[in-house]
Design a protein around this motif. Structure first.
Motif, PDB file in Angstrom:
ATOM      1  N   ARG A  70       0.828  -1.205   0.000  1.00 55.10           N
ATOM      2  CA  ARG A  70       0.000   0.000   0.000  1.00 55.10           C
ATOM      3  C   ARG A  70       0.870   1.267   0.000  1.00 55.10           C
ATOM      4  NH1 ARG A  70      -5.249   1.085   1.428  1.00 55.10           N
ATOM      5  NH2 ARG A  70      -5.545  -1.084   2.107  1.00 55.10           N
ATOM      6  N   ARG A  71       1.915   1.266   0.795  1.00 53.81           N
ATOM      7  CA  ARG A  71       2.797   2.428   0.871  1.00 53.81           C
ATOM      8  C   ARG A  71       3.476   2.698  -0.470  1.00 53.81           C
ATOM      9  NH1 ARG A  71       6.154   0.378   4.097  1.00 53.81           N
ATOM     10  NH2 ARG A  71       7.724  -0.178   2.534  1.00 53.81           N
ATOM     11  N   GLU A  72       3.982   1.649  -1.094  1.00 53.37           N
ATOM     12  CA  GLU A  72       4.677   1.830  -2.371  1.00 53.37           C
ATOM     13  C   GLU A  72       3.704   2.223  -3.479  1.00 53.37           C
ATOM     14  OE1 GLU A  72       7.933   1.848  -2.818  1.00 53.37           O
ATOM     15  OE2 GLU A  72       8.177   1.484  -0.675  1.00 53.37           O
ATOM     16  N   ALA A  73       2.518   1.640  -3.483  1.00 52.21           N
ATOM     17  CA  ALA A  73       1.540   1.954  -4.524  1.00 52.21           C
ATOM     18  C   ALA A  73       1.135   3.415  -4.488  1.00 52.21           C
ATOM     19  CB  ALA A  73       0.313   1.067  -4.377  1.00 52.21           C
ATOM     20  N   ALA A  74       1.136   3.996  -3.297  1.00 51.81           N
ATOM     21  CA  ALA A  74       0.717   5.398  -3.140  1.00 51.81           C
ATOM     22  C   ALA A  74       1.753   6.383  -3.688  1.00 51.81           C
ATOM     23  CB  ALA A  74       0.452   5.686  -1.670  1.00 51.81           C
ATOM     24  N   ARG A  75       2.914   5.925  -4.076  1.00 49.43           N
ATOM     25  CA  ARG A  75       3.962   6.833  -4.556  1.00 49.43           C
ATOM     26  C   ARG A  75       3.691   7.306  -5.983  1.00 49.43           C
ATOM     27  NH1 ARG A  75       7.930   6.627  -0.756  1.00 49.43           N
ATOM     28  NH2 ARG A  75       8.189   4.673   0.417  1.00 49.43           N
ATOM     29  N   THR A  76       2.838   6.630  -6.720  1.00 49.46           N
ATOM     30  CA  THR A  76       2.572   7.015  -8.108  1.00 49.46           C
ATOM     31  C   THR A  76       1.426   8.020  -8.173  1.00 49.46           C
ATOM     32  OG1 THR A  76       0.980   5.236  -8.502  1.00 49.46           O
ATOM     33  CG2 THR A  76       3.303   4.730  -8.886  1.00 49.46           C
TER      34      THR A  76
ATOM     35  N   PRO B 286      -0.313  -2.761  -9.238  1.00 47.66           N
ATOM     36  CA  PRO B 286       0.416  -3.864  -9.880  1.00 47.66           C
ATOM     37  C   PRO B 286       1.904  -3.585 -10.046  1.00 47.66           C
ATOM     38  CG  PRO B 286      -0.995  -2.744 -11.466  1.00 47.66           C
ATOM     39  CD  PRO B 286      -1.359  -2.213 -10.127  1.00 47.66           C
ATOM     40  N   MET B 287       2.273  -2.324 -10.297  1.00 46.67           N
ATOM     41  CA  MET B 287       3.696  -2.016 -10.466  1.00 46.67           C
ATOM     42  C   MET B 287       4.449  -2.177  -9.149  1.00 46.67           C
ATOM     43  SD  MET B 287       3.928   1.128 -13.222  1.00 46.67           S
ATOM     44  CE  MET B 287       3.251   2.349 -12.112  1.00 46.67           C
ATOM     45  N   ALA B 288       3.868  -1.706  -8.054  1.00 45.06           N
ATOM     46  CA  ALA B 288       4.520  -1.865  -6.754  1.00 45.06           C
ATOM     47  C   ALA B 288       4.611  -3.333  -6.370  1.00 45.06           C
ATOM     48  CB  ALA B 288       3.766  -1.078  -5.688  1.00 45.06           C
ATOM     49  N   ALA B 289       3.556  -4.089  -6.654  1.00 41.55           N
ATOM     50  CA  ALA B 289       3.594  -5.518  -6.362  1.00 41.55           C
ATOM     51  C   ALA B 289       4.732  -6.194  -7.120  1.00 41.55           C
ATOM     52  CB  ALA B 289       2.257  -6.164  -6.717  1.00 41.55           C
ATOM     53  N   MET B 290       4.883  -5.834  -8.393  1.00 36.71           N
ATOM     54  CA  MET B 290       5.950  -6.431  -9.196  1.00 36.71           C
ATOM     55  C   MET B 290       7.312  -6.046  -8.641  1.00 36.71           C
ATOM     56  SD  MET B 290       6.495  -8.433 -11.805  1.00 36.71           S
ATOM     57  CE  MET B 290       5.108  -8.384 -12.959  1.00 36.71           C
ATOM     58  N   ALA B 291       7.499  -4.762  -8.281  1.00 36.63           N
ATOM     59  CA  ALA B 291       8.782  -4.315  -7.745  1.00 36.63           C
ATOM     60  C   ALA B 291       9.136  -5.056  -6.463  1.00 36.63           C
ATOM     61  CB  ALA B 291       8.738  -2.807  -7.491  1.00 36.63           C
ATOM     62  N   LEU B 292       8.188  -5.189  -5.561  1.00 40.00           N
ATOM     63  CA  LEU B 292       8.446  -5.840  -4.279  1.00 40.00           C
ATOM     64  C   LEU B 292       8.679  -7.338  -4.443  1.00 40.00           C
ATOM     65  CD1 LEU B 292       5.757  -3.901  -2.250  1.00 40.00           C
ATOM     66  CD2 LEU B 292       8.233  -3.756  -1.882  1.00 40.00           C
ATOM     67  N   LEU B 293       7.913  -7.969  -5.311  1.00 37.32           N
ATOM     68  CA  LEU B 293       8.051  -9.418  -5.492  1.00 37.32           C
ATOM     69  C   LEU B 293       9.360  -9.781  -6.189  1.00 37.32           C
ATOM     70  CD1 LEU B 293       4.366 -10.211  -6.481  1.00 37.32           C
ATOM     71  CD2 LEU B 293       5.501 -10.851  -4.343  1.00 37.32           C
TER      72      LEU B 293
ATOM     73  N   ALA C 227       9.616   6.518  -7.491  1.00 40.82           N
ATOM     74  CA  ALA C 227      10.514   5.366  -7.385  1.00 40.82           C
ATOM     75  C   ALA C 227       9.826   4.354  -6.482  1.00 40.82           C
ATOM     76  CB  ALA C 227      11.862   5.766  -6.819  1.00 40.82           C
ATOM     77  N   LEU C 228       9.566   3.181  -7.015  1.00 38.71           N
ATOM     78  CA  LEU C 228       8.923   2.116  -6.263  1.00 38.71           C
ATOM     79  C   LEU C 228       9.984   1.156  -5.732  1.00 38.71           C
ATOM     80  CD1 LEU C 228       5.984   1.360  -8.734  1.00 38.71           C
ATOM     81  CD2 LEU C 228       5.964   2.874  -6.752  1.00 38.71           C
ATOM     82  N   HIS C 229       9.866   0.830  -4.437  1.00 39.69           N
ATOM     83  CA  HIS C 229      10.836  -0.041  -3.771  1.00 39.69           C
ATOM     84  C   HIS C 229      12.247   0.485  -4.040  1.00 39.69           C
ATOM     85  CE1 HIS C 229      12.375  -3.416  -1.709  1.00 39.69           C
ATOM     86  NE2 HIS C 229      12.608  -4.207  -2.736  1.00 39.69           N
ATOM     87  N   ALA C 230      12.459   1.717  -3.617  1.00 43.53           N
ATOM     88  CA  ALA C 230      13.715   2.410  -3.919  1.00 43.53           C
ATOM     89  C   ALA C 230      14.940   1.695  -3.383  1.00 43.53           C
ATOM     90  CB  ALA C 230      13.665   3.837  -3.355  1.00 43.53           C
ATOM     91  N   ASP C 231      14.768   0.867  -2.356  1.00 42.42           N
ATOM     92  CA  ASP C 231      15.902   0.135  -1.793  1.00 42.42           C
ATOM     93  C   ASP C 231      16.163  -1.186  -2.508  1.00 42.42           C
ATOM     94  OD1 ASP C 231      16.234   2.119   0.116  1.00 42.42           O
ATOM     95  OD2 ASP C 231      14.897   1.153   1.554  1.00 42.42           O
ATOM     96  N   GLY C 232      15.367  -1.492  -3.513  1.00 42.37           N
ATOM     97  CA  GLY C 232      15.557  -2.751  -4.235  1.00 42.37           C
ATOM     98  C   GLY C 232      16.773  -2.704  -5.143  1.00 42.37           C
ATOM     99  N   GLY C 233      17.114  -3.848  -5.685  1.00 42.80           N
ATOM    100  CA  GLY C 233      18.259  -3.932  -6.582  1.00 42.80           C
ATOM    101  C   GLY C 233      17.943  -3.394  -7.959  1.00 42.80           C
ATOM    102  N   ALA C 234      18.970  -3.294  -8.778  1.00 39.50           N
ATOM    103  CA  ALA C 234      18.785  -2.845 -10.162  1.00 39.50           C
ATOM    104  C   ALA C 234      18.134  -3.957 -10.987  1.00 39.50           C
ATOM    105  CB  ALA C 234      20.126  -2.456 -10.771  1.00 39.50           C
ATOM    106  N   ALA C 235      17.240  -3.573 -11.874  1.00 39.83           N
ATOM    107  CA  ALA C 235      16.588  -4.554 -12.740  1.00 39.83           C
ATOM    108  C   ALA C 235      17.621  -5.167 -13.687  1.00 39.83           C
ATOM    109  CB  ALA C 235      15.475  -3.891 -13.538  1.00 39.83           C
ATOM    110  N   ALA C 236      17.713  -6.482 -13.654  1.00 34.17           N
ATOM    111  CA  ALA C 236      18.695  -7.212 -14.464  1.00 34.17           C
ATOM    112  C   ALA C 236      17.970  -8.057 -15.504  1.00 34.17           C
ATOM    113  CB  ALA C 236      19.550  -8.103 -13.562  1.00 34.17           C
ATOM    114  N   PRO C 237      18.690  -8.542 -16.526  1.00 35.37           N
ATOM    115  CA  PRO C 237      18.040  -9.381 -17.542  1.00 35.37           C
ATOM    116  C   PRO C 237      17.311 -10.588 -16.959  1.00 35.37           C
ATOM    117  CG  PRO C 237      20.202  -8.705 -18.298  1.00 35.37           C
ATOM    118  CD  PRO C 237      20.095  -8.230 -16.880  1.00 35.37           C
TER     119      PRO C 237
END
Length: 318
Positions: free
Chosen positions: A242-248, A256-263, A275-285
């Motif tokens: 909920r917190r991440e989804a509210a950033r957009t 759905p975008m926040a869910a994807m970032a967190l998962l 920025a969703l899940h700003a502490d997450g890693g960089a998106a890799a292939p």
């Protein structure tokens, strides 16, 4: 008509999507919707260089009236087709044809292939990835790095999983073919008219406001269901959703975008906006096939839920 037979309609649509993909553009109802909306644009949105008198009220009223007219035509045509099937065809034939009519309102295979295409293009060069991404998103892709291109593709995958699969199935379960068709019209209108500023020389700030809010209303519950389906596909709950989804800025696409970032445990961002899940890693292939697998399971789960809803409430398809 037996409820079990009716429940096959969404599964037929998804199966045809998997095997055959999109119909030719000349037979595609969403393409027809887009052509009608494009034809209305000069009568709805004022030119960017034109006079600004009545800059709010007249474009808003024109946009609302054009949207309502188009929505009514789409819903009534879908209702006429659905009713005619039950009257003129045997039960099994009617169900098969209705599944074929529902299919163009879904686009999971196309979405999957477009996202895979972005990753394949990135393997060649960042410029190629940007060019492929431009087919998926309306934002300016020129300044994006390779990682940002991948992030945008993953965001588009999550957002369009709702717009192109879950929400049409949800509204089919609620109101049959007219419900799914009306939703796709609303979503197409938002994509073409729902801009805050100018686009293609026309000012859409007020002309597209009705279309934007209509899409927000129709997508509100499906977007949250999409996030839930992604969590079920991953077999874990994305903490902080909920917190991440509210950033957009959007009341819906963030779910759905926040869910994807967190998962995926990756950062997904639109530069200068969120920025969703700003502490997450960089998106890799390696994250792309994982995301596609999650979205694919969520899409089929949506189909099964739609089938179950139709089975419980067969009257939705009179």
């Amino acid at each position: 008509m037996p409820a079990l037979l009716l429940a096959l309609v969404p599964l037929i649509a998804l199966a045809v999507d998997r095997w055959l993909g999109e119909p030719p553009a000349r037979w595609h109802p969403v393409v027809w919707m887009g052509a009608w909306l494009q034809a209305c644009a000069p009568h709805v949105a004022p030119q960017e260089a034109g006079p600004r008198s009545h800059a709010r009220m007249l474009p808003f009223v024109a946009g609302a009236m054009a949207w309502c007219l188009g929505a009514a035509m789409v819903a009534l045509l879908a209702l006429a087709l659905q009713t005619a099937l039950w009257r003129w065809l045997p039960a099994w034939s009617a169900v098969l044809v209705l599944g074929l009519l529902l299919k163009p309102l879904l686009a999971w295979r196309l979405l999957r292939e477009e996202v895979q295409g972005v990753e394949a293009a990135l393997a060649q060069s960042t410029a190629a990835g940007r060019a492929q991404l431009a087919r998926l998103v309306s934002r300016n892709v020129t300044p994006l790095s390779a990682t940002e291109v991948r992030e945008s593709a993953l965001e588009s995958l999550a957002e369009n999983l709702n717009d192109s699969v879950v929400a049409p199935l949800f509204w089919f379960a609620v109101a049959g073919l007219p419900g799914a068709a009306l939703y796709r019209f609303a979503n197409t209108a938002d994509a073409m008219w729902g801009y805050r500023g100018a686009r293609d020389g026309r000012v859409w700030e007020w002309a597209g406001k009705w279309a934007a809010h209509a899409d927000d209303a129709l997508s509100w519950l499906p977007a949250r269901i999409t996030a839930l389906l992604l969590a079920l596909a991953a077999r874990r709950w994305p903490r902080g959703l909920r917190r991440e989804a509210a950033r957009t800025p959007s009341p819906n696409s963030g779910w759905p975008m926040a869910a994807m970032a967190l998962l995926l445990d990756v950062r997904l961002a639109k530069p200068g906006v969120y920025a969703l899940h700003a502490d997450g890693g960089a998106a890799a292939p390696s994250h792309v096939p994982h995301a596609i697998a999650l979205a694919g399971r969520a899409a089929w789960a949506a189909g099964l839920l739609c089938a179950a809803a139709v089975f419980v409430r067969p009257g939705v398809l009179p």
